[in-house]
Design a protein around this motif. Structure first.
Motif, PDB file in Angstrom:
ATOM      1  N   GLY A 156     -59.247 102.499 -37.851  1.00  0.00           N
ATOM      2  CA  GLY A 156     -59.375 103.683 -37.578  1.00  0.00           C
ATOM      3  C   GLY A 156     -59.917 104.608 -38.623  1.00  0.00           C
ATOM      4  N   PRO A 170     -54.485 102.141 -43.667  1.00  0.00           N
ATOM      5  CA  PRO A 170     -54.521 101.316 -42.207  1.00  0.00           C
ATOM      6  C   PRO A 170     -55.880 100.458 -42.247  1.00  0.00           C
ATOM      7  CG  PRO A 170     -53.963 103.607 -41.881  1.00  0.00           C
ATOM      8  CD  PRO A 170     -54.376 103.382 -43.069  1.00  0.00           C
ATOM      9  N   GLY A 192     -61.886 109.487 -40.610  1.00  0.00           N
ATOM     10  CA  GLY A 192     -61.670 108.570 -39.794  1.00  0.00           C
ATOM     11  C   GLY A 192     -62.702 107.973 -38.728  1.00  0.00           C
ATOM     12  N   PRO A 231     -52.795 102.462 -34.904  1.00  0.00           N
ATOM     13  CA  PRO A 231     -53.918 102.630 -34.890  1.00  0.00           C
ATOM     14  C   PRO A 231     -55.039 101.911 -33.962  1.00  0.00           C
ATOM     15  CG  PRO A 231     -53.077 101.982 -37.092  1.00  0.00           C
ATOM     16  CD  PRO A 231     -52.141 102.018 -36.001  1.00  0.00           C
ATOM     17  N   ALA A 276     -57.468 109.283 -35.895  1.00  0.00           N
ATOM     18  CA  ALA A 276     -56.367 109.539 -37.014  1.00  0.00           C
ATOM     19  C   ALA A 276     -56.021 110.782 -37.150  1.00  0.00           C
ATOM     20  CB  ALA A 276     -57.097 108.693 -38.493  1.00  0.00           C
ATOM     21  N   CYS A 305     -62.358  99.679 -31.110  1.00  0.00           N
ATOM     22  CA  CYS A 305     -62.358 101.028 -30.956  1.00  0.00           C
ATOM     23  C   CYS A 305     -62.848 101.367 -29.534  1.00  0.00           C
ATOM     24  CB  CYS A 305     -62.751 101.768 -32.005  1.00  0.00           C
ATOM     25  SG  CYS A 305     -62.420 103.421 -32.306  1.00  0.00           S
ATOM     26  N   TRP A 360     -50.619 108.646 -35.290  1.00  0.00           N
ATOM     27  CA  TRP A 360     -51.936 108.296 -34.437  1.00  0.00           C
ATOM     28  C   TRP A 360     -51.319 108.726 -32.752  1.00  0.00           C
ATOM     29  CZ3 TRP A 360     -56.008 106.002 -36.478  1.00  0.00           C
ATOM     30  CH2 TRP A 360     -55.795 105.409 -37.856  1.00  0.00           C
TER      31      TRP A 360
END
Length: 510
Positions: free
Chosen positions: A384, A381, A462, A500, A476, A505, A495
Motif C-alpha cells: 500500500g 504496512p 501511498g 491493505p 492508504a 494492487c 483502509w
C-alpha cells in the motif's frame, strides 16, 4: 523709478502669446484625454496573465515567475521559471497546476502554496533525476481566481495551449470539490486534456461503472465514500451512540457526498442529523457560530459519544469552538470528519483550549508526513506504500525549497500534489510512442486504466493503483488527530477495504 503697474499691462503681443500657450495646453490635454478614452487600458499582469474587466485579480496561465499577487509564491514561482528556462524547445511538454492562486482565504492560500511547492518538487525530479527520460516537463501556474470565479477564462487558455506549441498534456491541481471545478474538469476533459485531481474527493466528480462524464480524469485522493469507510473500519463506531451534524447548503460536492457517505455509515443511528446552513462562500464566517451554540445544547441532550461532521473547515472550526464550551463538559466526545480537517492546524481562530475539555478531533487525511516513517512500537504496512517512496519525496522537497524556509508538510498538501505530478508524468511518458518526442494530447488520458499492478505509481502518500475509471483503489488513508497544542498527530493507517491491498494492487471486478 519704473512704473510697477506697467509690468502687468497685457499688450497685444502678450495677449497673443498667452492665447497661443493656452491653446497649446488645451490641445495637449485634450489629445491626452482623447487617447486615454480611445486606447484600451493595459490590464496585463505578466505573459499570459491579465486582469479581467470586472476584477483586479491577475487571471491566466504563466510559467515565467509571476506570483499572482501572492508574495509567498514568489520563491517557488521563480524556481519554476528557472527550471523552465533550462528546457529545449523540442523536448518538453507542459503540465499546468490549476488553482485559485489569488484566493484571499487564509486556509486556501496555505493550501495553494504547499500544492505548488509539491508540484515543483516533482517537476525538478522528472527533469533532473529520472535518468534522462523524455519528454521533459515544463510547469505552468494557472489561476482561477477567488472562489474559482474565473475558471472559464483560464480553462480556455489551457485548451488553446494543448493545441499549440507549448504542448499542454496534463492539468493537475483541481483542489476543491466545487461546482466551478466540476465545470472546469468537464470542459478540459471534453477537449481531450488529461486531468489529475489532487485533493478533489467528491464522489460525483469522478467516473464510475456505466458513466464517464469526465473522460481522461484521474485522481490521487480517495473519494469521500472511501474516507467514510476508512473511518468506520478505524473507529468501529457504535451507531446507537453516534450523531451526524451536516451542512444543508447545496451545490458543494464535497459536503453533499460526504454527508451521504456518513449517513450510509450511520443508517442505524437513532436520531436525525443536526443541520446548519453555511454562507454561500463557505470560507466566510456567516452566522453559523450561533447555530452551533444551539446544536451543542442538543448534543448534550443525547447519548452520543461520536459526532460525524459533514462540512467545510471554517464551520468545522466554529463547531469545535462551540463544543469545547458546551454545558456537559464532563462528557467525552469524538468528532470524526473528512480531509477538510487538515486546515485546522494552521487556523489561528481555532480555540485550542476546547481540545482540553474531553474533546477529540480526528479526520481522514489525504497524506501525512509520519504515515510512512518507521516509529517505535509501530510496524509499517507491508503493502500500500513504502518508506523508500516517502524518503525520496523528503529528499526532493528539501532540494526544491529555500534552505531557510523548508516546506511545511503536516497538512499533507505538498505530498499529495507531488504524487499528482508523479502520476501525470508517468502517464505522459507511458503515452509517448517509440520514436516520438512527446505524446498526443488524446493519448495521455487513456493511460489511467494501466496505472496499477507493476505499473502503479509509488506515491509518497501511498500506492496509486487506478481502476478503469481513474479512481485510486483502496488508497492508504492516514487517520490524524488534532492534538491539544494544535499539531496534527498521525494516529493510524486506515483502509477503505478494511486492510491493505495485495502485492499486485489490482482492483477486483465490480
Amino acid at each position: 523709478m519704473p512704473n510697477v503697474i506697467s509690468r502687468y499691462v497685457r499688450t497685444p503681443r502678450r495677449q497673443l502669446v498667452a492665447a497661443l500657450v493656452t491653446a497649446a495646453l488645451v490641445l495637449g490635454l485634450g489629445w491626452y484625454g482623447f487617447s486615454r478614452l480611445t486606447q484600451p487600458e493595459n490590464r496585463s499582469c505578466a505573459p499570459g496573465v491579465a486582469r479581467p474587466a470586472d476584477s483586479d485579480e491577475c487571471i491566466g496561465v504563466n510559467g515565467t515567475g509571476h506570483d499572482f499577487g501572492f508574495a509567498d509564491l514568489k520563491d517557488v514561482a521563480e524556481a519554476i521559471r528557472a527550471e523552465n528556462a533550462t528546457l529545449k524547445d523540442d523536448e518538453y511538454v507542459t503540465v499546468a497546476v490549476l488553482l485559485p492562486l489569488s484566493s484571499t482565504d487564509a486556509g486556501m492560500r496555505i493550501k495553494v502554496l504547499h500544492e505548488v511547492q509539491g508540484a515543483y518538487a516533482y517537476q525538478r525530479r522528472a527533469n533532473q533525476e529520472s535518468n534522462g527520460r523524455r519528454p521533459t516537463i515544463r510547469l505552468v501556474l494557472a489561476n482561477t481566481g477567488q472562489g474559482n470565479a474565473h475558471w472559464r477564462t483560464t480553462v480556455d487558455q489551457l485548451v488553446a495551449l494543448a493545441d499549440g506549441p507549448e504542448r499542454l498534456r496534463a492539468v493537475s491541481g483541481i483542489a476543491t470539490s466545487s461546482t466551478e471545478m466540476r465545470e472546469a474538469v468537464t470542459a478540459l476533459t471534453r477537449a481531450q486534456v488529461a486531468v489529475v485531481g489532487t485533493t478533489i474527493t467528491a464522489d460525483d466528480i469522478a467516473n464510475g461503472p456505466g458513466r464517464k462524464p469526465f473522460p481522461g480524469l484521474a485522481r490521487v485522493s480517495p473519494t469521500n465514500s472511501d474516507e467514510a469507510d476508512a473511518l468506520a473500519h478505524f473507529g468501529r463506531v457504535d451507531a446507537a451512540k453516534a450523531l451526524l451534524v451536516q451542512d444543508t447548503r447545496s451545490g458543494d460536492h464535497y459536503v453533499d457526498t460526504l454527508k451521504a457517505a456518513f449517513a450510509a455509515s450511520l443508517k442505524n443511528a437513532p436520531l436525525e442529523p443536526q443541520e446548519f446552513t453555511s454562507a454561500p462562500d463557505s470560507t466566510q464566517e456567516g452566522t453559523t457560530a450561533n447555530t452551533f451554540t444551539n446544536i451543542t445544547h442538543l448534543i448534550c441532550d443525547t447519548r452520543a459519544e461520536t459526532v460525524f461532521f459533514a462540512g467545510r473547515h471554517t464551520q468545522l472550526r466554529q463547531f469545535i469552538n462551540a463544543l469545547g464550551d458546551r454545558g456537559c463538559v464532563d462528557r467525552a466526545f469524538t468528532i470524526l470528519t473528512g480531509d477538510e480537517g487538515s486546515y485546522l492546524g494552521a487556523d489561528k481562530k481555532l480555540d485550542r483550549k476546547a481540545l482540553q475539555h474531553k474533546l477529540t478531533v480526528r479526520y481522514a487525511a489525504l497524506a501525512h508526513p509520519d504515515a510512512w516513517k518507521p516509529a517505535p512500537g509501530r510496524t509499517l504496512p507491508r503493502t500500500g506504500g513504502s518508506e523508500q517512496a516517502y524518503a525520496d519525496f523528503v529528499t526532493d522537497i528539501a532540494k526544491a525549497a529555500p534552505k531557510d524556509r523548508p516546506v511545511a508538510l503536516a497538512d499533507g498538501q505538498a505530498i499529495i500534489a507531488y504524487d499528482a505530478m508523479a502520476t501525470a508524468v508517468h502517464a505522459i511518458r507511458q503515452a509517448t510512442p517509440d520514436g516520438s518526442a512527446y505524446p498526443s494530447k488524446e493519448d495521455v488520458g487513456t493511460q489511467w486504466p494501466q496505472v496499477k499492478g507493476s505499473l502503479r505509481v509509488e506515491g509518497a502518500s501511498g500506492w496509486i493503483c487506478l481502476d478503469n475509471y481513474g479512481n485510486p483503489y483502496n488508497k492508504a488513508i492516514p487517520i490524524v488527530e488534532l492534538a491539544q497544542d494544535g499539531t496534527q498527530r498521525f494516529v493510524q493507517m486506515a483502509w477503505p477495504k478494511g486492510k491493505p491491498p495485495t502485492d499486485t494492487c489490482l482492483p477486483p471486478k465490480r
